[in-house]
Scaffold this motif. Structure first.
Motif, PDB file in Angstrom:
ATOM      1  N   GLY A   1     -82.786 -37.994 -48.636  1.00 53.86           N
ATOM      2  CA  GLY A   1     -82.551 -36.593 -48.361  1.00 53.86           C
ATOM      3  C   GLY A   1     -81.626 -35.954 -49.382  1.00 53.86           C
ATOM      4  N   LEU A   2     -80.648 -35.206 -48.904  1.00 50.16           N
ATOM      5  CA  LEU A   2     -79.729 -34.499 -49.795  1.00 50.16           C
ATOM      6  C   LEU A   2     -78.793 -35.440 -50.545  1.00 50.16           C
ATOM      7  CD1 LEU A   2     -78.807 -31.422 -47.565  1.00 50.16           C
ATOM      8  CD2 LEU A   2     -80.229 -31.419 -49.623  1.00 50.16           C
ATOM      9  N   ASP A   3     -78.721 -36.701 -50.129  1.00 53.82           N
ATOM     10  CA  ASP A   3     -77.896 -37.684 -50.839  1.00 53.82           C
ATOM     11  C   ASP A   3     -78.601 -38.280 -52.056  1.00 53.82           C
ATOM     12  OD1 ASP A   3     -75.752 -37.436 -49.083  1.00 53.82           O
ATOM     13  OD2 ASP A   3     -76.590 -38.912 -47.693  1.00 53.82           O
ATOM     14  N   ALA A   4     -79.869 -37.982 -52.239  1.00 50.59           N
ATOM     15  CA  ALA A   4     -80.621 -38.553 -53.368  1.00 50.59           C
ATOM     16  C   ALA A   4     -80.012 -38.090 -54.686  1.00 50.59           C
ATOM     17  CB  ALA A   4     -82.088 -38.149 -53.296  1.00 50.59           C
ATOM     18  N   PRO A   5     -80.006 -38.953 -55.711  1.00 52.65           N
ATOM     19  CA  PRO A   5     -79.477 -38.541 -57.014  1.00 52.65           C
ATOM     20  C   PRO A   5     -80.397 -37.523 -57.677  1.00 52.65           C
ATOM     21  CG  PRO A   5     -80.398 -40.765 -57.130  1.00 52.65           C
ATOM     22  CD  PRO A   5     -80.417 -40.381 -55.688  1.00 52.65           C
ATOM     23  N   ALA A   6     -79.789 -36.507 -58.271  1.00 54.73           N
ATOM     24  CA  ALA A   6     -80.544 -35.461 -58.961  1.00 54.73           C
ATOM     25  C   ALA A   6     -80.585 -35.754 -60.452  1.00 54.73           C
ATOM     26  CB  ALA A   6     -79.900 -34.102 -58.717  1.00 54.73           C
TER      27      ALA A   6
END
Length: 457
Positions: A376-381
């Motif tokens: 989710g939002l914790d995935a590395p960008a």
């Protein structure tokens, strides 16, 4: 998925490949004719026992559709069965296991989108209360097995249900156990389409993270924020995915036509019936060599049908479809088109979004797509940081784009407020699935039936 009720016998026969780009070219519109189309699906359940109702049972899906006709909807018939409704607010249709979808009419602004959504939800809640039916906004059935779900009487679905297990392990889950929110948007030219396609495709995993709401399978946590998004990774590799060729030099309508010609067919619609052509080649159809219809060449309606049978993260027909989001509650239905309209319908915002993603490699894009379903939002960008941190930048760009549009309602409010649910999610740093898991492990005490009390429309 699209609904057909009559063969288009007066359609032009496709005599050459040049005709295949016609639907995309005809989709070009000047900016003042750009519209917003929003589609949203919801699960239907019996309030007495949380069971998914069948089509034919008393108070089931057929009765739900017929009861909605009191609001001016007109029945759409296939094989003697009502399988959809048509009206001024678009089309109400059925997904394979009875998920109820509104494919909204094209509207000018987000205020109209939200009003349309509100009318629809008021109607289904009124009818649902009479029939003992409730409606759940999530990305996946949280507690149902495939065997517990009914099948709707639509010809194309039978063909797809038979074909899915041949090409992937989770295609039946996609059809039977998932719901989504989608937004359909216009473009002015081929170059405008290309820029919008590239920006929206690169950022589609961000939408997945912001809308992730499918952390349960058959009553238990499944280890994902968006299991719906994970399902697409093994549904049918020939018609899904991130489409790296969109970022290649020279991409345009013709290259997308090439892609679609390589997507295996599902069916051909003739004389009110779906003819099984699963796995066959549209290239053979163009030569009059389709095994399902030997000696016959396709009509333009056959090509339009075929364009609807590919399921990449962003899809091109005569408009662009944003396909990355899980289903969700009412306020997130309005938030999804707000995100994409803000990014894509103002040139300054579109350029800023392109500046943000244009340096991402194909490998970085794929890594992002692979990580988001579970993290989710914790995935590395790409470039460092998390998707959650990226979300703040993207939402700022979208807000600027919406403000620049200057579309206000009767109260003088512009469209920026529709982003607020996503602002709250980004500020929390947690995808909606996190909140569901916290409830499951906390106040619900591991009893997932509580989700029907807490999250119904």
């Amino acid at each position: 998925m699209s609904t057909r009720t009559a063969s288009d016998s007066n359609d032009p026969i496709v005599e050459n490949r040049d005709q295949l780009a016609a639907p995309m070219i005809e989709g070009e519109k000047p900016k003042d004719r750009w519209r917003i189309g929003t589609e949203h699906e919801k699960f239907v359940y019996r309030t007495a026992d949380n069971r998914a109702p069948s089509y034919d049972e008393p108070g089931g899906i057929h009765d739900l559709l017929m009861a909605l006709t009191r609001f001016g909807w007109e029945p759409v018939i296939e094989g003697g069965k009502v399988i959809a409704l048509a009206g001024s607010d678009g089309t109400v249709s059925l997904e394979p296991a009875g998920q109820l979808e509104l494919s909204g009419a094209p509207v000018e602004n987000l205020h109209q989108t939200c009003a349309e959504t509100g009318r629809h939800l008021k109607q289904v809640k009124e009818v649902g209360a009479e029939l003992g039916l409730g409606f759940l906004g999530l990305g996946m059935w949280p507690d149902k097995t495939r065997a517990e779900l009914p099948i709707m009487p639509k010809g194309r679905y039978k063909i797809m249900l038979d074909h899915m297990p041949r090409v992937g392990s989770m295609g039946l889950d996609m059809m039977l156990r998932t719901c989504t929110i989608q937004t359909n948007l216009d473009y002015a030219s081929e170059a405008d389409m290309v820029q919008k396609f590239r920006v929206s495709l690169a950022l589609q995993p961000l939408a997945t993270a912001l809308f992730a709401s499918s952390p349960f399978t058959e009553g238990r946590p499944n280890g994902y924020m968006s299991y719906r998004s994970h399902i697409w990774t093994d549904t049918d590799p020939a018609r899904t995915g991130m489409l790296p060729f969109v970022f290649e030099q020279g991409f345009g309508y013709e290259r997308y036509v090439d892609y679609m010609l390589d997507v295996p067919m599902y069916f051909v619609f003739r004389d009110g019936q779906y003819i099984d052509a699963a796995g066959q080649s549209f290239r053979d159809f163009l030569k009059g060599e389709l095994p399902a219809l030997p000696g016959e060449k396709p009509r333009l309606s056959d090509w339009n049908d075929h364009l609807s049978t590919a399921f990449p993260e962003v899809r091109l027909k005569s408009f662009l479809e944003m396909r990355g989001a899980d289903g969700g509650p009412w306020n997130r239905i309005c938030a999804l088109p707000a995100l994409w309209v803000g990014l894509l319908y103002d040139q300054g915002a579109l350029d800023a979004a392109w500046d943000l993603v244009k340096g991402w490699s194909i490998e970085e894009q794929q890594s992002l797509r692979d990580a988001v379903p579970s993290e989710g939002l914790d995935a590395p960008a790409p470039g460092g940081g998390t998707v959650g941190e990226l979300a703040h930048q993207v939402l700022d760009i979208a807000a600027a784009g919406l403000a620049a549009r200057g579309e206000v309602n009767s109260m003088g409010d512009n469209e920026v407020g529709f982003l607020e649910p996503l602002r709250r999610i980004a500020k929390s740093g947690k995808s909606p699935a996190h909140d569901l898991l916290d409830c499951y492990e906390g106040p619900w005490g591991g009893d997932l039936s509580k989700i029907y009390d807490e999250l119904s429309f």
